[in-house]
Structure formats: C-alpha cells, structure tokens
Scaffold this motif. Structure first.
Motif, PDB file in Angstrom:
ATOM      1  N   LEU A  20       0.923  -1.041  -0.133  1.00 56.99           N
ATOM      2  CA  LEU A  20      -0.035  -0.019  -0.086  1.00 56.99           C
ATOM      3  C   LEU A  20       0.864   1.383  -0.036  1.00 56.99           C
ATOM      4  N   ALA A  21       1.872   1.221   0.904  1.00 57.44           N
ATOM      5  CA  ALA A  21       2.728   2.446   0.884  1.00 57.44           C
ATOM      6  C   ALA A  21       3.571   2.813  -0.495  1.00 57.44           C
ATOM      7  N   SER A  53      -6.780  13.841  -9.204  1.00 58.54           N
ATOM      8  CA  SER A  53      -5.908  13.452  -8.504  1.00 58.54           C
ATOM      9  C   SER A  53      -6.601  12.114  -7.680  1.00 58.54           C
ATOM     10  N   VAL A  54      -7.993  12.436  -7.396  1.00 52.23           N
ATOM     11  CA  VAL A  54      -8.716  11.492  -6.605  1.00 52.23           C
ATOM     12  C   VAL A  54      -8.964  10.363  -7.559  1.00 52.23           C
ATOM     13  N   ILE A  55      -9.276  10.264  -9.040  1.00 50.35           N
ATOM     14  CA  ILE A  55      -9.662   9.517  -9.812  1.00 50.35           C
ATOM     15  C   ILE A  55      -8.411   8.430  -9.880  1.00 50.35           C
ATOM     16  N   TRP A  56      -7.089   9.125 -10.029  1.00 51.04           N
ATOM     17  CA  TRP A  56      -5.990   8.289 -10.180  1.00 51.04           C
ATOM     18  C   TRP A  56      -5.601   7.582  -9.004  1.00 51.04           C
ATOM     19  N   LEU A  57      -6.082   8.124  -7.679  1.00 51.35           N
ATOM     20  CA  LEU A  57      -5.636   7.493  -6.477  1.00 51.35           C
ATOM     21  C   LEU A  57      -6.688   6.387  -6.130  1.00 51.35           C
ATOM     22  N   ALA A  58      -7.949   6.517  -6.646  1.00 48.08           N
ATOM     23  CA  ALA A  58      -9.043   5.443  -6.396  1.00 48.08           C
ATOM     24  C   ALA A  58      -8.577   4.255  -7.427  1.00 48.08           C
ATOM     25  N   ILE A  59      -8.190   4.441  -8.439  1.00 48.88           N
ATOM     26  CA  ILE A  59      -7.563   3.168  -9.184  1.00 48.88           C
ATOM     27  C   ILE A  59      -6.438   2.591  -8.867  1.00 48.88           C
ATOM     28  N   CYS A  60      -5.552   3.296  -8.086  1.00 44.47           N
ATOM     29  CA  CYS A  60      -4.379   2.703  -7.358  1.00 44.47           C
ATOM     30  C   CYS A  60      -4.790   1.990  -6.109  1.00 44.47           C
ATOM     31  N   ILE A  61      -5.439   2.325  -5.249  1.00 47.20           N
ATOM     32  CA  ILE A  61      -5.945   1.988  -4.107  1.00 47.20           C
ATOM     33  C   ILE A  61      -6.678   0.719  -4.326  1.00 47.20           C
ATOM     34  N   GLY A  62      -7.676   0.815  -5.584  1.00 50.99           N
ATOM     35  CA  GLY A  62      -8.837  -0.192  -6.043  1.00 50.99           C
ATOM     36  C   GLY A  62      -8.038  -1.496  -6.446  1.00 50.99           C
ATOM     37  N   ALA A  63      -6.800  -1.238  -6.993  1.00 54.70           N
ATOM     38  CA  ALA A  63      -5.992  -2.334  -7.698  1.00 54.70           C
ATOM     39  C   ALA A  63      -5.287  -2.993  -6.374  1.00 54.70           C
ATOM     40  N   HIS A  64      -4.996  -1.971  -5.406  1.00 54.86           N
ATOM     41  CA  HIS A  64      -4.159  -2.778  -4.208  1.00 54.86           C
ATOM     42  C   HIS A  64      -5.227  -3.531  -3.267  1.00 54.86           C
ATOM     43  N   LEU A  65      -6.614  -2.959  -3.276  1.00 53.35           N
ATOM     44  CA  LEU A  65      -7.430  -3.721  -2.231  1.00 53.35           C
ATOM     45  C   LEU A  65      -7.862  -4.989  -3.162  1.00 53.35           C
ATOM     46  N   ALA A  66      -8.007  -5.208  -4.202  1.00 55.20           N
ATOM     47  CA  ALA A  66      -8.282  -6.412  -4.878  1.00 55.20           C
ATOM     48  C   ALA A  66      -7.005  -7.577  -4.636  1.00 55.20           C
ATOM     49  N   VAL A  67      -5.813  -7.001  -4.659  1.00 53.17           N
ATOM     50  CA  VAL A  67      -4.586  -8.067  -4.277  1.00 53.17           C
ATOM     51  C   VAL A  67      -4.822  -8.397  -2.686  1.00 53.17           C
ATOM     52  N   LEU A  71      -5.516 -11.875  -2.715  1.00 57.99           N
ATOM     53  CA  LEU A  71      -4.170 -12.717  -3.002  1.00 57.99           C
ATOM     54  C   LEU A  71      -3.336 -12.045  -1.757  1.00 57.99           C
ATOM     55  N   PRO A  72      -3.501 -12.337  -0.581  1.00 58.37           N
ATOM     56  CA  PRO A  72      -2.684 -11.491   0.394  1.00 58.37           C
ATOM     57  C   PRO A  72      -1.120 -12.159   0.639  1.00 58.37           C
ATOM     58  N   TYR A  73      -0.725 -12.995   0.171  1.00 59.94           N
ATOM     59  CA  TYR A  73       0.581 -13.601   0.108  1.00 59.94           C
ATOM     60  C   TYR A  73       1.354 -13.292  -1.257  1.00 59.94           C
ATOM     61  N   ALA A  74       0.829 -12.427  -2.113  1.00 62.31           N
ATOM     62  CA  ALA A  74       1.043 -12.225  -3.546  1.00 62.31           C
ATOM     63  C   ALA A  74       2.495 -11.310  -3.234  1.00 62.31           C
ATOM     64  N   ASP A  75       3.497 -11.194  -4.447  1.00 66.13           N
ATOM     65  CA  ASP A  75       4.415 -10.085  -4.237  1.00 66.13           C
ATOM     66  C   ASP A  75       3.940  -8.833  -4.148  1.00 66.13           C
TER      67      ASP A  75
END
Length: 468
Positions: A20-21, A53-67, A71-75
């Motif tokens: 996430l960071a 900025s909010v749209i791009w942050l939402a896309i990035c965080i959304g992709a992270h939340l899916a993982v 897939l909690p143990y993914a790279d």
C-alpha cells in the motif's frame, strides 16, 4: 520428537501494508507529472486537478485492495511498479496532448483503458482461483493464439491504422481497432507453458549426439518449425519485425527454461537470424528499418521520426528540459512508439534509466515468482510472462535509442494503446496469482513452529520441533 520424514518450511509475511505504501508512492509519480506539467507551462494548477488526482488515487488503491483481499501472499512489489509506469505514461501522454491545438485528449482515452484494465485485473483475481486450470489445453490454445496472431492478414478485418503505421497488425471490429497480437501473447505463453510441462523430459533426453552436440529428434523440431514459420509470415506479410521477434524469442526462451539445454537457443537464434537476413535482402521494409538504425540521415524523409527523436534526446541531456518545457510533440507518434524518447527529452537520461530500473525490478520479481513456484507449469508461465516484458522493453527502448533497429513493439504500461494496456494488466494478474500460490503457507503434515519472515528473509523450520 523429530522423525526422519520431517521437512523444513519457509513462511512469508503478507506485506500488504508495504505494498500500500509503495502504491501511494507510485500514484504520486503520475500525479506529480500531471501537476508539474501545468505549473511549468501555465504557472498554475489546472482547474480539475483535485478530481484527476482523486480518480488516479482511487484506481491505485482499488487495484491494491483487490490484491489485499484475494491474494494476501502475492509479491508486494510488482503492482507498485506497474502503477508507477502506468501513471508516468498517463502524465506524459497528457503532456503530449498539450502540444497540439486542439488537444486530441488521448490521455482521457488512455485513462479509460486503464480503468478497464484494472477491472479485468480484479476480475481475474476474483474468479481465477487457481492458475493451474489453464494447463492441459496446449494445442487448442496454440491454434487460438496463431489465429489471433494472423488475423490482421484478413482483408475484411483490416484497420485504417495499418496504412498509417506501415504494419499490418491492426484489425477493426464494430468501428474499434485493436491489436490481436497483444491477446495472442497471453494465449501463446499459456500454450507454450502447457506443452513444455507435458513434454520437457522428451525434449531434454531424446536425440542423438553428433560431434559432442545432442541433436533433437525431428518430431521435437516440429513446434520450433511452426513457430519459426509463423515468425517469418508475420515478418513478411505484416511488416512487423517486433512481433515476430517477440513470439519466436519467447518460445525459444521457454524451451531453454524447460530443458536447461543451450542447444535450443543456438537452433532458435540461428534459424531466426538466417530468416531475418534473407528477408532483409528481399523485403524493403526490413531494409528500411536497418538503414534507419545504421544511418538515419541517409533518408531524411523516411527516417524523420527517428531523427527528431534523436535531436530531442540530445536536447534533453542528463537531467532533461523539465515537464512541459521540451518539444517532444515534434516527433511523430511520440505518445506510442516514442514515449521513452519523450521521457528522455523532458526528464533526461537519469529519468529514463530510472524507468528501465523499474522495469528490471518488475521482471526480477516475476522471475522470483517463477523460482519460488512449486510446479513446473507455474515456473514456465511466470518466466515466460517476465520475458515478454523484458524483451519488449529491450526491443523498443533499444530501437528508440538506436541500440537496435526500431521495432513496432509498445513500451509496456506507458505507450498509448488500449489493447496493449489491457493485455499487460491481465499478465500482471496471472503473475500475482502464481506468486501468491508460491508464497502462501502450505498445510503442514506434522506440528509446525511457524515464524513470520520479512519478504526477503528465509528460514528453515523443523515441522516436528517441540513435538512430544
């Protein structure tokens, strides 16, 4: 009390907070490029900068939340690398839009394709619980992949983009153009991995030794011959050196990974080199690519794109002109084929090297997933997809900087183009699935003493330690 059958086990930490960071840092690259471009060109932030900025942050965080949830143990490093490259590509495409009046708004379309890619990425994580279900369909997948690869040769599917770009690689369906080769690289990688998993022993051991060199059987050379013929067809009829190099190189590399025998590399490279030389003497488009590589000023009009990119990179120098302060729009089609040249001109050689290092890190983590995978299919699949990224980056950036002849490949995640972007997001989803399967704790067969380890730490743990 320990037993002779006790086995050591390696346990990885999930590392989702670290991911996430890194995703937030990656998001800052794209947002920063977007904002600095407007500050340098207009002296003020754009009116819609908060929404963007909010749209791009939402896309990035959304992709992270899916993982995080699937897939909690993914790279934890692959996804941030992808988001950093995707964000930088969006920022540079937007900057190139500002070079034209009226603006083509290519960045908006690229953002829409990014959203589609991330949604499909999440869909694969949700519904494809085990990538191994893709194994066992090698011949069907191979036929489908070859059909996709050769579809642009059908006249009724030809796209107007083919005439504009000089390569027969686009098809048009319902008014929309896309490159079927981008989907074909996924399908054919799956086919190669499945075929080699089933036949690797025969490919390793069968054959006679001639002058100390183990020759393969003729029947084992048939798949190599088919792929060689397909590469030649693409090279001749589609005028696309990059695609033929990518697919044949991918197949030869996976043969080497499956068998650990250098003979396949020698046979493959020799066959492709002979074909490329012969076709180069007969086909004018191949000769033009070589001429633009060796001496671009020999034909200023034909090599105008290469020449202007060279001037732009020379002007950029070590640290670049700054976001929005160069003139990368002078290079034709800079947002797709020559986006790395635009990065070089505005951000300098230092930034281009940093981008290459991000690609190398992503490829290295993909190969790490291959090494840690416990099944042959996963190893071949992860190494194949990693090599796809490595070869694409080497070929296109090498062509732009005149290290190699220019090819028609895209710069993954950065170049403008929906079919390439969506296909690459699907590849990342499969890589993360393989990584998760390899890193997650296995069900022990005896009492285990489990120790949390950092991502790059390993430890041997006796499963029977402490057992009575």
């Amino acid at each position: 009390m320990s037993t002779p059958n006790s086995q050591p086990v390696v346990v990885y930490r999930q590392r989702r907070n670290a991911e996430l960071a890194l995703c937030l840092l990656a998001a800052a690259f794209g947002i920063g490029g977007y904002l600095i471009t407007h500050l340098n060109r207009e002296g003020a932030l754009p009116a819609n900068w908060i929404a963007v900025s909010v749209i791009w942050l939402a896309i990035c965080i959304g992709a992270h939340l899916a993982v995080r949830f699937k897939l909690p143990y993914a790279d934890p490093v692959i996804l941030p690398c992808v988001l950093a490259l995707n964000g930088l590509g969006l920022a540079m495409i937007h900057r190139l839009d500002l070079s034209f009046d009226p603006s083509p708004n290519a960045a908006t379309m690229q953002l829409i394709w990014t959203v589609i890619g991330v949604l499909l990425f999440a869909a694969v994580l949700i519904w494809l619980r085990d990538y191994r279900v893709l194994r066992g369909f090698s011949y069907i997948l191979f036929i489908v992949g070859m059909i996709l690869l050769l579809l642009p040769l059908l006249p009724f599917l030809a796209s107007p983009n083919n005439a504009a770009n000089g390569s027969q690689i686009w098809i048009q369906v319902a008014g929309y153009s896309f490159q079927p080769a981008e989907i074909a690289k996924i399908v054919l990688t799956l086919a190669f991995a499945s075929y080699l998993t089933e036949n690797r022993d025969l490919l390793q051991l069968a054959g006679r030794r001639v002058f100390g060199f183990q020759m393969p059987r003729m029947r084992d050379l048939i798949p190599v011959g088919v792929m060689w013929a397909a590469a030649v067809v693409v090279l001749i009829f589609q005028n696309d050196l990059g695609t033929s190099l990518l697919f044949f190189g991918l197949f030869v590399m996976m043969l080497y990974v499956a068998t650990s025998q250098i003979r396949w590399v020698v046979i493959g490279v020799s066959a492709f080199a002979v074909a490329a030389y012969v076709i180069g003497q007969l086909a004018p488009h191949v000769a033009t690519r070589v001429s633009s590589w060796l001496d671009p000023f020999s034909n200023y009009e034909a090599n105008y794109q290469v020449i202007t990119a060279q001037f732009g990179m020379a002007w950029g120098g070590l640290f670049g002109r700054g976001w929005g302060q160069g003139r990368p729009g002078l290079t034709p089609v800079a947002s797709s084929d020559f986006i790395s040249a635009a990065i070089y001109e505005e951000l300098g050689l230092v930034a281009l090297v940093a981008v290459i290092l991000i690609y190398l890190l992503m490829v290295a983590r993909g190969l790490r997933a291959a090494l840690t995978s416990t099944d042959i299919f996963g190893k071949l699949l992860a190494s194949g997809f990693s090599f796809v990224f490595a070869l694409q980056v080497f070929a296109i950036i090498g062509g732009v900087t005149r290290l190699l002849p220019l090819t028609g490949l895209t710069t993954p995640f950065m170049s403008q183009g929906g079919s390439s972007l969506v296909a690459n997001w699907l590849i990342v989803a499969i890589l993360l699935l393989i990584s998760h399967q390899a890193r997650r704790p296995q069900v022990p067969t005896a009492p285990a003493v489990v120790v949390d380890l950092a991502d790059d730490e390993t430890s041997l743990i006796n499963l029977n330690e402490g057992a009575a």
